[in-house]
Write an enzyme that holds these catalytic residues in place. Structure first.
Site, PDB file in Angstrom:
ATOM      1  N   ARG A  79       0.890  -1.225   0.061  1.00  0.00           N
ATOM      2  CA  ARG A  79      -0.022   0.076   0.141  1.00  0.00           C
ATOM      3  C   ARG A  79       0.961   1.111   0.045  1.00  0.00           C
ATOM      4  O   ARG A  79       0.477   2.166  -0.375  1.00  0.00           O
ATOM      5  CB  ARG A  79      -1.170  -0.126   1.227  1.00  0.00           C
ATOM      6  CG  ARG A  79      -2.160  -1.153   1.189  1.00  0.00           C
ATOM      7  CD  ARG A  79      -2.852  -1.283   1.997  1.00  0.00           C
ATOM      8  NE  ARG A  79      -2.284  -1.589   3.383  1.00  0.00           N
ATOM      9  CZ  ARG A  79      -2.815  -2.154   4.305  1.00  0.00           C
ATOM     10  NH1 ARG A  79      -3.815  -2.870   4.239  1.00  0.00           N
ATOM     11  NH2 ARG A  79      -2.069  -2.534   5.418  1.00  0.00           N
ATOM     12  N   GLU A 138       5.581  -9.451  15.438  1.00  0.00           N
ATOM     13  CA  GLU A 138       5.535 -10.169  16.718  1.00  0.00           C
ATOM     14  C   GLU A 138       5.984 -11.542  17.029  1.00  0.00           C
ATOM     15  O   GLU A 138       6.279 -11.930  17.931  1.00  0.00           O
ATOM     16  CB  GLU A 138       3.830 -10.027  16.873  1.00  0.00           C
ATOM     17  CG  GLU A 138       3.428 -10.249  18.034  1.00  0.00           C
ATOM     18  CD  GLU A 138       1.983 -10.142  18.275  1.00  0.00           C
ATOM     19  OE1 GLU A 138       1.455 -10.416  19.252  1.00  0.00           O
ATOM     20  OE2 GLU A 138       1.251  -9.638  17.428  1.00  0.00           O
TER      21      GLU A 138
END
Length: 184
Positions: free
Chosen positions: A67, A104
């Protein structure tokens, strides 16, 4: 931190959809595809991001896959600058350099052509969302490794509650501007 004028912020915010439990339970994904599909919303987002460019001009806009490409390329056009894509590994055909960043659960990697930037070029990094800061950090590393001057980071939406701004400041990235900010 720059924040869009209230009317602009309201317009852009209304075009971002919340998708609960994506990509995993407990996460509310901020989907910008409705904004991209709205011609006026897209125009206003690009103009707003271009307005965040620092005084003194920009030689090159760098956008991260995927994006960041969508927003970065028209911002580059609006600024009269070139555009450099930062990709996932295996996507660039010529000699490249890479930077790894923490996720993460594991790591990821971004890649840029070795000849994409020249020393001293003024570079603005543009992305859609600033979340944990990993992609911005890795992109900054790539820009700086080529000797370019990273003059700013402009994002459509900052998820301030994730603390990326503070983490990036420890890496010397203090010029981060966002059109929209979510604090909690």
């Amino acid at each position: 931190m720059s924040v869009a004028r209230p009317a602009l912020a309201d317009t852009l915010s209304a075009l971002i959809a919340d998708v609960p439990d994506f990509p995993k339970p407990g996460v509310v994904f901020k989907d910008i595809t409705p904004l991209l599909a709205d011609a006026d919303g897209l125009r206003r987002a690009v103009e707003g991001l271009a307005a965040l460019a620092p005084a003194g001009g920009v030689d090159m806009v760098v956008g991260m896959e995927a994006r960041g490409f969508i927003l970065g390329a028209p911002v580059a056009l609006a600024l009269g600058a070139g555009f450099v894509p930062v990709r996932k590994p295996g996507k660039l055909p010529r000699p490249s350099l890479s930077a790894t960043f923490a996720l993460e659960y594991g790591t990821d990697e971004l890649v840029m052509h070795r000849d994409a930037l020249a020393p001293g070029m003024r570079v603005l990094v543009v992305d859609d969302v600033l979340a944990t800061g990993g992609t911005v950090s890795a992109t900054a590393e790539l820009v700086r490794s080529l000797g370019a001057d990273l003059v700013g980071v402009a994002v459509l939406l900052e998820l301030a509650f994730l603390g990326a701004r503070a983490r990036l400041a420890t890496q010397g990235l203090e010029r981060i501007d966002s059109l929209l900010t979510i604090d909690a």
